[in-house]
Scaffold this active site. Structure first.
Site, short mmCIF file in Angstrom:
data_model
loop_
_atom_site.label_atom_id
_atom_site.label_comp_id
_atom_site.label_asym_id
_atom_site.label_seq_id
_atom_site.Cartn_x
_atom_site.Cartn_y
_atom_site.Cartn_z
N GLY A 94 25.40 36.89 35.34
CA GLY A 94 24.28 36.33 36.07
C GLY A 94 23.70 37.33 37.06
CB THR A 95 25.31 39.76 39.36
OG1 THR A 95 26.13 38.76 39.97
CG2 THR A 95 24.88 40.77 40.40
CD GLN A 134 26.94 27.52 40.23
OE1 GLN A 134 27.40 26.54 39.64
NE2 GLN A 134 27.71 28.55 40.56
CG HIS A 177 31.69 33.32 34.70
ND1 HIS A 177 32.28 32.90 35.86
CD2 HIS A 177 30.66 34.10 35.07
CE1 HIS A 177 31.62 33.42 36.90
NE2 HIS A 177 30.63 34.15 36.43
CB THR A 188 27.58 48.97 22.54
OG1 THR A 188 27.22 50.31 22.21
CG2 THR A 188 28.23 48.31 21.34
CB CYS A 207 30.17 36.22 45.65
SG CYS A 207 29.85 35.65 44.01
N1 PLP Z 1 23.66 33.01 40.86
C1 PLP Z 1 24.34 31.93 41.26
C2 PLP Z 1 23.59 30.74 41.77
C3 PLP Z 1 25.73 31.92 41.19
O1 PLP Z 1 26.40 30.83 41.60
C4 PLP Z 1 26.40 33.06 40.71
C5 PLP Z 1 27.88 33.09 40.67
O2 PLP Z 1 28.54 32.42 41.42
C6 PLP Z 1 25.64 34.15 40.28
C7 PLP Z 1 24.27 34.10 40.37
C8 PLP Z 1 26.29 35.38 39.74
O3 PLP Z 1 26.76 35.16 38.44
P1 PLP Z 1 27.87 36.14 37.82
O4 PLP Z 1 29.16 35.77 38.44
O5 PLP Z 1 27.83 35.85 36.36
O6 PLP Z 1 27.42 37.52 38.13
#
Ligand code: PLP
Length: 383
Positions: free
Chosen positions: A71-72, A178, A200, A236, A324
């Protein structure tokens, strides 16, 4: 010791079918999908098939999906790629309650000269839509708003925001990390131009995500390299992860209705029983539309980190704020934006359920948590 996992907004257990789906791509079908020989065929067709399944689940076309590592990464690619392709627009609109995966890239842009409007929320976590309407102008390159807040579960009015952005020619990025798997999420009804997801969070593995870029959106690739993902995200492919994410979509589809019934009922019962059993408890975002699995509760006078340690001792896994940030001393920026004092924010814990959570687990928690909180308060008073 038993384990009750109530930290599903941090990550979820990989569903058994999802794990089985990915296994062969680490063993017999390990080839590189770009290889010309026969060992590349199966991985290449598996990635094609996974793309089609993800697209069908989200309601977009295959060509609009870009596989990423999380997601990041999806958020970063979206934000950077939008501003890089709109150099005449130097203004960004976001909210005060975004995840650091959005907040930090935008802060970086701010320090390099972009103007940023941070839209606030009220005590319930609801976005100030009047401020949003005022902030977006014809100079706005990007509007970036999360679908649902990771700490409180509060959902934002994305359709309405999409209309505001569209009215000014700004591109709308939605961090839907989310939302997916917990509530129905369809690209057309969302109205966003770019959407970030992460496997995940919906019973897929860590290390794979996607960015949906709607056809015709002003967006430029950030990474440079080979021609994977049609040059939009070279590198890849994580074949096993991509296959697993498609299987996780099947799992999500099959369990979506359960979130509106079973999971919501468990969450509501959890809150009702705890509020009745413990004085001075409050639920953040309670008054508005929330994800059905999330409960962010404050226990007045209690230090959330100390409570988490005691919960962990009886096998209950939850967290204070975002995973995080756990371990960070700073109070949650989300709760601060909602107007909680630092003492109030420091007493809050996020409990997040999944379709795997059972009645019996919730009964265990609603038995243990009041006992622990009462003990902490007694000790505090007698100290
Ligand atoms: N955005 C939101 C709203 C999240 O809750 C999270 C992870 O907690 C992320 C982005 C980041 O996702 P990832 O852990 O897959 O990098």
């Amino acid at each position: 010791m038993r384990t009750v996992y109530l930290d599903n907004n941090a990550t979820t257990a990989v569903a058994p079918d999802v794990f089985e789906a990915m296994r062969p791509f680490y063993t017999e079908h390990f080839g590189n999908p770009s290889s010309g020989h026969h060992l590349g065929d199966r991985p290449a067709s598996a990635v094609r098939d996974a793309r089609a399944r993800l697209a069908a689940f989200l309601g977009c076309s295959d060509a609009e999906i870009i596989f990423t590592s999380c997601g990041t990464e999806s958020d970063n690619l979206a934000i950077r790629g939008i501003v890089d392709s709109a150099r005449d627009r130097r203004h960004i609109v976001t909210t005060a309650v975004e995840h650091s995966a959005v907040m930090n890239p935008i802060k970086r842009l701010e320090s390099s000269g972009y103007t940023v409007s941070y839209i606030g929320v009220n005590r319930n976590g609801q976005l100030d839509m009047a401020a949003m309407r005022d902030a977006v102008t014809d100079k706005t390159a990007l509007v970036s708003v999360m679908f649902a807040n990771n700490e409180t579960g509060v959902m934002h009015p994305i359709r309405e925001i999409a209309e505001v952005a569209r009215g000014h020619g700004a591109v709308l990025h939605v961090d839907a990390v989310q939302g997916l798997g917990k509530v129905p999420l369809h690209m057309d009804s969302l109205g966003a131009d770019l959407v970030a997801i992460s496997a995940h969070k919906f019973h897929g593995p860590k290390g794979v995500g996607a960015l949906v870029v709607r056809k015709g959106t002003r967006w430029a690739p950030v990474f440079l390299g080979g021609s994977q993902e049609r040059g939009r995200r070279p590198g890849t492919e994580n074949v096993a992860g991509i296959v697993a994410m498609a299987a996780a979509c099947d799992y999500a589809q099959a369990h979506l209705a359960l979130y509106q019934t079973h999971v919501r009922e468990l969450r509501d019962r959890f809150e009702t029983v705890l509020k009745a059993a413990i004085p001075d408890v409050f639920v953040n975002g309670e008054a508005c539309e929330r994800l059905p699995n999330t409960s962010n509760m404050g226990f007045t006078g209690i230090d959330a980190h100390a409570l988490l340690v005691l919960l962990d001792e009886v096998g209950i896994c939850a967290s204070a704020g975002s995973a995080c940030h756990s371990g960070a001393a700073a109070p949650s920026h989300v709760l601060a934006a909602m107007g909680l004092s630092s003492e109030e924010a420091a007493s809050c814990i996020r409990f997040s359920l999944s379709a795997m959570t059972t009645d019996e687990e919730i009964a265990y928690c609603t038995d243990q948590i009041p006992r622990i909180v009462h003990r902490m308060r007694r000790n505090f008073i007698s100290a």
